[in-house]
Structures are given as structure tokens and as C-alpha cells.
Design a protein around this motif. Sequence first.
Motif, short mmCIF file in Angstrom:
data_model
loop_
_atom_site.label_atom_id
_atom_site.label_comp_id
_atom_site.label_asym_id
_atom_site.label_seq_id
_atom_site.Cartn_x
_atom_site.Cartn_y
_atom_site.Cartn_z
N ASN A 362 65.97 45.03 16.96
CA ASN A 362 65.08 46.18 16.88
C ASN A 362 65.94 47.42 16.78
OD1 ASN A 362 62.41 45.00 17.22
ND2 ASN A 362 63.16 44.40 19.24
N CYS A 363 65.29 48.56 16.55
CA CYS A 363 66.00 49.84 16.51
C CYS A 363 66.96 49.94 17.70
CB CYS A 363 64.99 50.98 16.57
SG CYS A 363 65.78 52.59 16.69
N ARG A 364 68.19 50.35 17.41
CA ARG A 364 69.24 50.32 18.41
C ARG A 364 69.14 51.47 19.42
NH1 ARG A 364 73.88 46.79 18.38
NH2 ARG A 364 74.62 47.12 20.49
N MET A 365 68.31 52.48 19.14
CA MET A 365 68.19 53.62 20.07
C MET A 365 67.61 53.12 21.40
SD MET A 365 68.69 56.96 19.93
CE MET A 365 68.32 57.73 18.37
N PRO A 366 68.24 53.51 22.52
CA PRO A 366 67.72 53.04 23.80
C PRO A 366 66.22 53.36 23.96
CG PRO A 366 69.80 54.19 24.10
CD PRO A 366 69.41 54.37 22.67
N TRP A 367 65.48 52.42 24.47
CA TRP A 367 64.05 52.52 24.80
C TRP A 367 63.15 52.64 23.57
CZ3 TRP A 367 67.21 56.30 27.50
CH2 TRP A 367 67.75 55.78 28.68
N CYS A 368 63.70 52.47 22.37
CA CYS A 368 62.84 52.61 21.18
C CYS A 368 62.13 51.29 20.89
CB CYS A 368 63.63 53.08 19.97
SG CYS A 368 62.56 53.22 18.53
N GLY A 369 62.87 50.31 20.40
CA GLY A 369 62.26 48.99 20.18
C GLY A 369 61.43 48.87 18.91
N ALA A 370 61.41 49.90 18.05
CA ALA A 370 60.64 49.81 16.80
C ALA A 370 61.38 48.89 15.83
CB ALA A 370 60.48 51.21 16.21
N PRO A 371 60.67 48.37 14.81
CA PRO A 371 61.36 47.52 13.82
C PRO A 371 62.44 48.32 13.08
CG PRO A 371 58.97 47.36 13.59
CD PRO A 371 59.24 48.48 14.54
N LEU A 395 68.43 51.02 12.73
CA LEU A 395 67.62 52.06 13.36
C LEU A 395 66.24 52.09 12.71
CD1 LEU A 395 69.99 55.19 13.57
CD2 LEU A 395 69.38 53.64 15.43
N CYS A 396 65.24 52.57 13.44
CA CYS A 396 63.95 52.85 12.81
C CYS A 396 64.09 54.19 12.08
CB CYS A 396 62.82 52.88 13.83
SG CYS A 396 62.80 54.34 14.87
N GLU A 397 63.09 54.50 11.27
CA GLU A 397 63.19 55.70 10.45
C GLU A 397 63.27 56.96 11.32
OE1 GLU A 397 60.37 55.43 7.33
OE2 GLU A 397 60.86 57.40 6.53
N ALA A 398 62.41 57.03 12.36
CA ALA A 398 62.37 58.24 13.19
C ALA A 398 63.70 58.46 13.90
CB ALA A 398 61.23 58.12 14.22
N CYS A 399 64.30 57.38 14.42
CA CYS A 399 65.56 57.53 15.17
C CYS A 399 66.70 57.89 14.23
CB CYS A 399 65.88 56.25 15.93
SG CYS A 399 64.76 56.02 17.31
N ASN A 400 66.65 57.36 13.01
CA ASN A 400 67.71 57.70 12.07
C ASN A 400 67.66 59.20 11.77
OD1 ASN A 400 69.92 57.12 10.50
ND2 ASN A 400 68.72 56.64 8.68
ZN LIG Z 1 63.95 53.94 16.85
#
Ligand SMILES: [Zn+2]
Length: 423
Positions: A362-371, A395-400
Motif C-alpha cells: 500500500n502507499c508507503r506514507m505512514p498511516w495512509c494505506g491507500a492503494p 505512493l498513492c496520488e495524494a501522498c505523492n
Molecule cells: Zn498515501
Amino acid sequence: MFDKLRVVAQDASIRIWMEELAKVAAWPACSAGPELIDQIRALEELKAAASAAQARAAALVDSAVRRSQADAGVQKEQLGKGIGAQIGFARRESPHRGTQLLGLARILTKEMPKTLQALSGGFISEWRATILARENACLTLADRQRIDDMLAGNPAELEALGDRQLIARIKGLAYGMDPASVVNRAAKAESERFVSCRPAPDTMTYLTGLLPVAQGVEVFATLAREADRLRVAGDSRGRGQIMADTLVERITGRSKAGDVRVEVQLVMTDQTLLAGAAEPAVLPWYGVIPAQFARDLVRRKLETSGSNDGSRNSGSSGNTTTEVWLRRLFTAPSTGQLVDMDSKARLVPAGLARFIAARDQNCRMPWCGAPIRHFDHIRPWHVGGTTAANNVQGLCEACNHAKEAPGWACSVSNGEPGAGPYR
Ligand SMILES: [Zn+2]
């Protein structure tokens, strides 16, 4: 410096409260039932007050970061980028949730002062404050403030309302004030329809569709009718089972709900797959599944046509047609560990992308977990970052996008990539 010391002192006093709260059962006044019930109420009010303090702090962060971004020459439409993710980071929530919380903080501090006061005073929870902010979002500022005044201006009455009663009161008031905006809001909500898939316990999954009410009810009624028809005709499956099977059949176009085309990305050795070891597998769009479950998915096919790595097999097994694609992901033959791989290209090649997707899941950002949607160079390519597994993260789009905002940094530590705002 003085400000910094003051912040440290504030943090320390919050820690002292927390230590006191950990001893709550030992407080002398808390030996009997009624006092303990009062204590639970008081703690609930403390949580609400803490939420109000978080909202005020988030709004201050928002103003300060926007000011410093403007001073740094950030373009107007880019101002505020990454702040929601930062709030999420502080609250150990996903960037998406952080952005929602920041939105609530802005509304409470700028537009709905009475609601913020009610939260601060412990009359409502953060969730009820969210309902108040959300349900009248379609109105003009003046109308929102009238509702803020009418409902939150009387906290004793407000605190007696449950979620449903509160929503009904706000909707009633909003519709009376501006019926057109309520209709417009319904049209906007329709534009936000989507389908999602997330894990459920026991290797099941929730497939969720957010649909306009007429379509949602139509889908449900169609499934229910089909279930009733088949049960009258003697089908022994339960009503819920038939509805679920029919949903799969109609959407995939396959005649049997049990026929699935499976892609199992095997983050394990062939030994694990074939010799019964417990190392789990990963199913794309789902996540980790038990090794035995993965074996059960592919076993029949392996028994009939062997386990040729990297080959696509399809055919009939009994009365079920299953297509299995086995893909071995860069496992070292001796240890079964995922091994590194790299590429000279800037674009992440398909093999490396599969490797990263299987590693990060999943998205590597801590606590995110989005695809995962993007494969991101942790150290950017243009400053010498390589296209290698230890410099690429999913990463998910938002975190990127959040990661690109001013004030964010991303690095590899102990071989583990991770991003976050500067401290
Ligand atoms: Zn994310």
C-alpha cells in the motif's frame, strides 16, 4: 527560543495529565459505580476539549504555513499544499483524513464559533461537530452562521441530540433557509460516486459502491428479486449468498460465481508454495492472505498442469474454469528473500514496479494505506537518485503530491524509505 521552551513546557504538562489519567482507577473518589460513571462523562468531555484544542492548533498551523509559503514565493493556487497531510501525520491518520480534519478546523475556527465553543466545553464530540459542519456545507456563510447560532448557541439542548436527530434538525433548517442549495448539493454528491474494495476479516472483502440513491436501491432490489426467484425455484443457497453470487456473475459476465481469474503475486519461494510453509502471499487489490489460502486458490491448477514459473495456464478442472498466472518475484533461490533490482532508466520498468508493489503493498506514507498509484523516486532522479528498489517507493496520488510540497522531506533510513514533514 522562548517560544520553543514554552511549547516544551506545554507538552510536558500534557504528559503529566496523561500520567494522572493512567491512574484513574486509583483515584480516591472513584471507588463506587456512580462516581465512575461521572468520571467516564468527564473524560469524554476532556476528549472533546482536546479535539477543540487540536482544531485551534491546526488552524494556526494552516495560517502560519500559508504565510511562510507565500513569503517563499509559492504560487497562490499552490498555497496550503501538504498542510492536511501534515495534520494527518501529527494525528497518526492518513493524509486524506488529515485534510478532512484540517477542513473541519478551518470551518470551526473561522465560520462556526459557537460549535467550536460547544466542543471546547465538552457538550459535543468531534464527530458531532463534524456533522454540524458537514450537513450545512451547501449553505451560504450567513445561513451557516445562523444554524451555528441556533443549534450550538444552546449547548444544553444540543448535547441531548443523537447523530440522527442532529442531522434531521440541520437538514430541516437548511432546507427551510435555502432549498435550491440542498438540491444542488445532491447533484454534486452524485458526481462523487465511486467503487472501492477493502479487506474484511477471514479473507473476505468489502466491495463498496457509493451510488446515487435511485441506482443503489435499483441494484439492491434487482439482486433481491433474483434471489427470491431462484429460491422459489428450489435453489438451496441462502438469500444473501444468491445476491452476492448474482452480483459477481452480472459484473464479471461469468456464469459461475466460483470461476475467478486469479493473479497471485507470490512473495515467497516455490518451496513455500509447494511444501506447505506458512509465509503469506499477497493478492493485488486485497493485501496479505494466508499461505494455505493462496495454495488453495492455485492448488487444483498446479496439480493438473505443474508449477511452471512465469507461465500462464488455463483450462478446465472439474466443472470450474480457472486461469492462474504464477509470477515469481525476484526471490533469491537459497533464502527466499526479496532481492534488490535496479534499472538505468528514469521510468520504473514493469518488473521493478511489480517488485515495489509487492514489497510496499500500500502507499508507503505512514498511516495512509491507500492503494499504490505512483512509483516515486525517494531521492529524485534529477539530483542523482537511482531507479533501484531501495530508492523507489509506492505512493498513492495524494501522498505523492503532498511529498512535493515545501517543507517535506523523504529519505531512506535502515533501508526503509519514509516521508514526513520537517520537524
Ligand atoms: Zn498515501
